[in-house]
Design a protein around this motif. Structure first.
Motif, short mmCIF file in Angstrom:
data_model
loop_
_atom_site.label_atom_id
_atom_site.label_comp_id
_atom_site.label_asym_id
_atom_site.label_seq_id
_atom_site.Cartn_x
_atom_site.Cartn_y
_atom_site.Cartn_z
N GLY A 107 8.48 -9.96 23.37
CA GLY A 107 9.28 -9.61 22.46
C GLY A 107 8.23 -7.90 22.45
O GLY A 107 7.72 -7.09 22.63
N ALA A 108 9.61 -7.29 22.74
CA ALA A 108 9.74 -5.64 22.03
C ALA A 108 9.47 -4.93 20.49
O ALA A 108 8.49 -4.25 19.99
CB ALA A 108 10.97 -4.85 22.57
N SER A 109 9.43 -6.83 19.90
CA SER A 109 9.59 -5.49 18.46
C SER A 109 8.87 -6.77 17.30
O SER A 109 8.12 -8.43 18.00
CB SER A 109 10.80 -5.55 17.27
N SER A 195 12.68 1.24 6.65
CA SER A 195 13.49 0.07 5.95
C SER A 195 13.15 0.42 4.38
O SER A 195 14.30 0.04 3.53
CB SER A 195 12.96 -0.98 6.10
N LEU A 196 12.27 0.24 3.57
CA LEU A 196 12.74 0.42 1.98
C LEU A 196 13.25 1.58 1.20
O LEU A 196 14.31 1.52 0.88
CB LEU A 196 11.31 0.44 1.31
N ALA A 197 13.13 2.45 1.99
CA ALA A 197 13.42 3.77 1.44
C ALA A 197 15.18 3.86 1.71
O ALA A 197 16.91 4.23 0.85
CB ALA A 197 12.57 5.45 1.65
N GLN A 198 15.25 3.66 2.78
CA GLN A 198 17.06 3.35 3.12
C GLN A 198 17.42 2.41 2.28
O GLN A 198 19.05 2.85 2.02
CB GLN A 198 17.05 3.10 5.08
N ALA A 215 3.38 3.97 13.26
CA ALA A 215 2.70 4.07 12.29
C ALA A 215 3.45 2.03 12.71
O ALA A 215 4.33 1.71 11.56
CB ALA A 215 3.00 4.32 11.37
N THR A 216 3.16 1.57 14.25
CA THR A 216 3.70 0.31 14.17
C THR A 216 3.50 -0.69 13.60
O THR A 216 4.57 -1.59 13.36
CB THR A 216 3.68 0.15 15.63
N THR A 217 1.92 -0.39 12.45
CA THR A 217 1.93 -2.21 11.62
C THR A 217 3.07 -1.98 10.47
O THR A 217 2.62 -2.60 9.08
CB THR A 217 0.62 -1.76 11.37
N LEU A 218 3.25 -1.03 10.45
CA LEU A 218 4.62 -0.74 9.09
C LEU A 218 5.66 -1.47 9.93
O LEU A 218 6.84 -0.51 9.30
CB LEU A 218 4.11 0.94 8.81
N GLY A 219 5.70 -1.77 11.03
CA GLY A 219 7.35 -1.52 11.78
C GLY A 219 7.39 -3.06 11.29
O GLY A 219 8.01 -3.78 12.23
N ALA A 220 7.86 -2.81 10.69
CA ALA A 220 8.91 -4.37 9.48
C ALA A 220 10.02 -3.27 9.91
O ALA A 220 10.66 -2.47 9.23
CB ALA A 220 8.65 -4.69 8.47
N ARG A 221 11.26 -4.23 10.23
CA ARG A 221 12.42 -3.57 11.07
C ARG A 221 13.13 -3.72 9.46
O ARG A 221 14.57 -2.90 8.73
CB ARG A 221 13.45 -3.82 11.68
#
Length: 305
Positions: A107-109, A195-198, A215-221
């Motif tokens: 997968g891409a994400s 995602s949290l801020a939004q 910062a892909t290791t913060l990459g939770a959508r």
């Protein structure tokens, strides 16, 4: 019982204190066996699931959670499969494989990798380790605050990076159980992985269409529901920094403390280096140096060009 994490040092940082104009202490989670705070929560979850009968651990990860799961599985003598998205670096895949885990790229994400991991964990003796949304993980991460409480009085604020929110949930749990429920948490994300801020801005949990931060290791959508709820219950201050600030902080930290951390960790360091106003009412600040094993000094230096 096999120790799957190590107590980490809390040190005063003269360079960060000078930059921030206040006392800054660093909780060095980058010194965990797998290179990040994930050893605490993932290790706790792995130990608990194996004690309950799991004989195969399956992880979905952008890198650090999978590395912690691989380490824990090796120490516990249980096979581990880690599903990573295509965005996970070759270095991260190599590190996970070096711990003895099977690495599957799908997968891409992260969300697509997680869907595939769910299928791999279908046998009755297998279990899926969620990288941030599991009470067992939060309890493991909370031990970080237990160590802070053993070291001395409460800080005036705790600064940490947020991806899916597992560290945030664990730290708030730890603050509460140590009688520090009034200590503010500065929750830091990078633009494009915020995602949290939004979610806080809209008053409901939102799913980002894509991760556009380096910062892909913060990459939770999508941040965990528990982290979102705690961010509204606890004194949490949401901060978003850009990629350039996160990279700059990681490079400065390399110079100042001779330690390599990912931009995901640099995001929280940037709040102190750049003296963000969210720290104005804090005399003594603890920054969680969450670490990350998938970045090298060469990567950080190359990014300066």
């Amino acid at each position: 019982m096999t120790a799957l994490y190590r107590p980490t040092p809390l040190i005063a940082s003269a360079p960060l204190s000078a930059a921030a104009g206040r006392d800054v202490e660093l909780k060095l989670e980058c010194l965990q066996p797998s290179g990040s705070f994930k050893n605490r929560g993932v290790g706790a979850a792995c130990a608990a699931y194996v004690a309950r009968g799991a004989r195969h651990l399956v992880s979905s990860s952008g890198g650090n959670a999978g590395l912690a799961a691989a380490y824990a599985g090796r120490r516990l003598g249980v096979p581990v499969t880690v599903v990573v998205p295509e965005t996970t670096s070759a270095r991260a895949r190599e590190l996970i494989a070096a711990e003895g885990a099977a690495v599957v790229v799908h997968g891409a994400s992260w969300s697509e990798a997680n869907e595939h991991a769910l299928h791999l964990a279908e046998p009755a003796d297998a279990v899926l380790l969620h990288p941030f949304d599991d009470p067992l993980l939060w309890a493991g991460h909370a031990t970080l605050v237990d160590e802070l409480a053993a070291d001395g009085p409460a800080p005036d604020a705790v600064v940490l990076s947020v991806g899916g929110g597992g560290l945030l949930a664990g730290v708030v749990e730890g603050l509460r159980r140590n009688g520090w429920a009034d200590v503010p948490v500065i929750a830091v994300e990078t633009a494009g992985a915020d995602s949290l801020a939004q979610s806080l801005a809209l008053g409901t949990v939102v799913t980002l269409p894509a991760i556009t931060s380096i910062a892909t290791t913060l990459g939770a959508r999508r941040v965990a529901d528990r982290a979102f709820d705690l961010a509204r219950e606890h004194p949490v201050r949401s901060v978003v920094v850009d990629d350039a600030a996160a990279l700059r902080a990681s490079r400065r930290f390399l110079d100042d403390h001779r330690m390599v951390v990912e931009p995901a960790c640099g995001a929280s360091l940037a709040v102190a280096y750049d003296a963000f106003p969210e720290l104005d009412d804090a005399r003594r600040v603890t920054v969680v140096v969450c670490g990350g094993a998938t970045t090298t000094a060469a990567d950080l230096l190359a990014s300066a060009g």
